[in-house]
Design a protein around this motif. Structure first.
Motif, PDB file in Angstrom:
ATOM      1  N   GLN A  63     -39.424  -5.810  19.801  1.00 27.46           N
ATOM      2  CA  GLN A  63     -38.048  -6.246  20.024  1.00 27.46           C
ATOM      3  C   GLN A  63     -37.089  -5.304  19.325  1.00 27.46           C
ATOM      4  O   GLN A  63     -37.405  -4.771  18.267  1.00 27.46           O
ATOM      5  N   THR A  65     -33.586  -2.324  19.691  1.00 28.38           N
ATOM      6  CA  THR A  65     -33.192  -1.090  20.356  1.00 28.38           C
ATOM      7  C   THR A  65     -32.899  -0.037  19.295  1.00 28.38           C
ATOM      8  O   THR A  65     -32.847  -0.346  18.103  1.00 28.38           O
ATOM      9  N   ASN A  66     -32.674   1.169  19.730  1.00 26.84           N
ATOM     10  CA  ASN A  66     -32.219   2.215  18.815  1.00 26.84           C
ATOM     11  C   ASN A  66     -30.745   2.513  19.078  1.00 26.84           C
ATOM     12  O   ASN A  66     -30.271   3.619  18.905  1.00 26.84           O
ATOM     13  N   ALA A  67     -30.025   1.471  19.480  1.00 28.82           N
ATOM     14  CA  ALA A  67     -28.614   1.603  19.842  1.00 28.82           C
ATOM     15  C   ALA A  67     -27.733   1.900  18.632  1.00 28.82           C
ATOM     16  O   ALA A  67     -27.968   1.400  17.537  1.00 28.82           O
ATOM     17  N   LYS A  73     -26.586   5.420  25.992  1.00 24.28           N
ATOM     18  CA  LYS A  73     -27.503   4.314  26.244  1.00 24.28           C
ATOM     19  C   LYS A  73     -28.731   4.442  25.340  1.00 24.28           C
ATOM     20  O   LYS A  73     -29.250   5.532  25.137  1.00 24.28           O
ATOM     21  N   SER A  74     -29.192   3.324  24.848  1.00 21.34           N
ATOM     22  CA  SER A  74     -30.331   3.328  23.927  1.00 21.34           C
ATOM     23  C   SER A  74     -31.626   2.969  24.655  1.00 21.34           C
ATOM     24  O   SER A  74     -31.627   2.625  25.830  1.00 21.34           O
ATOM     25  N   TYR A  75     -32.729   3.045  23.910  1.00 24.51           N
ATOM     26  CA  TYR A  75     -34.027   2.620  24.412  1.00 24.51           C
ATOM     27  C   TYR A  75     -34.346   1.245  23.846  1.00 24.51           C
ATOM     28  O   TYR A  75     -33.937   0.903  22.737  1.00 24.51           O
ATOM     29  N   GLU A  76     -35.119   0.477  24.587  1.00 27.83           N
ATOM     30  CA  GLU A  76     -35.541  -0.851  24.170  1.00 27.83           C
ATOM     31  C   GLU A  76     -36.972  -0.787  23.645  1.00 27.83           C
ATOM     32  O   GLU A  76     -37.812  -0.075  24.191  1.00 27.83           O
ATOM     33  N   ALA A  77     -37.245  -1.560  22.600  1.00 23.00           N
ATOM     34  CA  ALA A  77     -38.618  -1.714  22.138  1.00 23.00           C
ATOM     35  C   ALA A  77     -39.380  -2.540  23.162  1.00 23.00           C
ATOM     36  O   ALA A  77     -38.802  -3.388  23.849  1.00 23.00           O
ATOM     37  N   ASP A  82     -43.440   2.947  23.012  1.00 20.95           N
ATOM     38  CA  ASP A  82     -42.155   2.996  23.703  1.00 20.95           C
ATOM     39  C   ASP A  82     -41.294   4.054  23.041  1.00 20.95           C
ATOM     40  O   ASP A  82     -41.552   4.473  21.910  1.00 20.95           O
ATOM     41  N   CYS A  84     -38.421   3.850  21.875  1.00 22.63           N
ATOM     42  CA  CYS A  84     -37.602   3.347  20.771  1.00 22.63           C
ATOM     43  C   CYS A  84     -38.371   3.348  19.450  1.00 22.63           C
ATOM     44  O   CYS A  84     -37.866   3.811  18.443  1.00 22.63           O
ATOM     45  N   THR A  85     -39.597   2.841  19.456  1.00 23.08           N
ATOM     46  CA  THR A  85     -40.351   2.675  18.211  1.00 23.08           C
ATOM     47  C   THR A  85     -41.649   3.453  18.168  1.00 23.08           C
ATOM     48  O   THR A  85     -42.398   3.352  17.196  1.00 23.08           O
TER      49      THR A  85
END
Length: 100
Positions: A63, A65-67, A73-77, A82, A84-85
């Motif tokens: 869960q 993001t790296n927003a 726009k960011s990536y979602e975990a 993924d 993001c992480t």
């Protein structure tokens, strides 16, 4: 590695940080401890980490993001690897115990 509320010190300024710049020193410290624990240089870890990611050496972050506010726009975990992480947060003891 998760960087929520990760504080760094640059010169005399302390503040919250994130991303590669915040996590790189922690990963470097973990590798130094792995070297010490094994009594040798553990060398290039990427193949070992990816081959053993499903063996409990990472906490899968699913869960978040790296927003950063008002930026690109960011990536979602998500479950598994993924953007993001990555693989998640490393479990140092588990890595040490599974290293050859």
């Amino acid at each position: 590695m998760s960087t929520t509320n990760y504080f760094t010190r640059v010169d005399t300024a302390v503040g919250p940080s994130g991303g590669t710049s915040a996590v790189a020193p922690s990963m470097a410290a973990l590798v130094a401890q792995l070297n010490q624990g094994k009594g040798k240089n553990v060398s290039f870890l990427n193949p070992f980490l990816y081959e053993n990611a499903s063996n409990g050496i990472f906490n899968d972050v699913t869960q978040g993001t790296n927003a950063l506010a008002n930026t690109i726009k960011s990536y979602e975990a998500a479950p598994g690897w993924d953007a993001c992480t990555g693989l998640g947060t490393p479990h140092g003891t588990a890595i040490l115990n599974q290293l050859p």
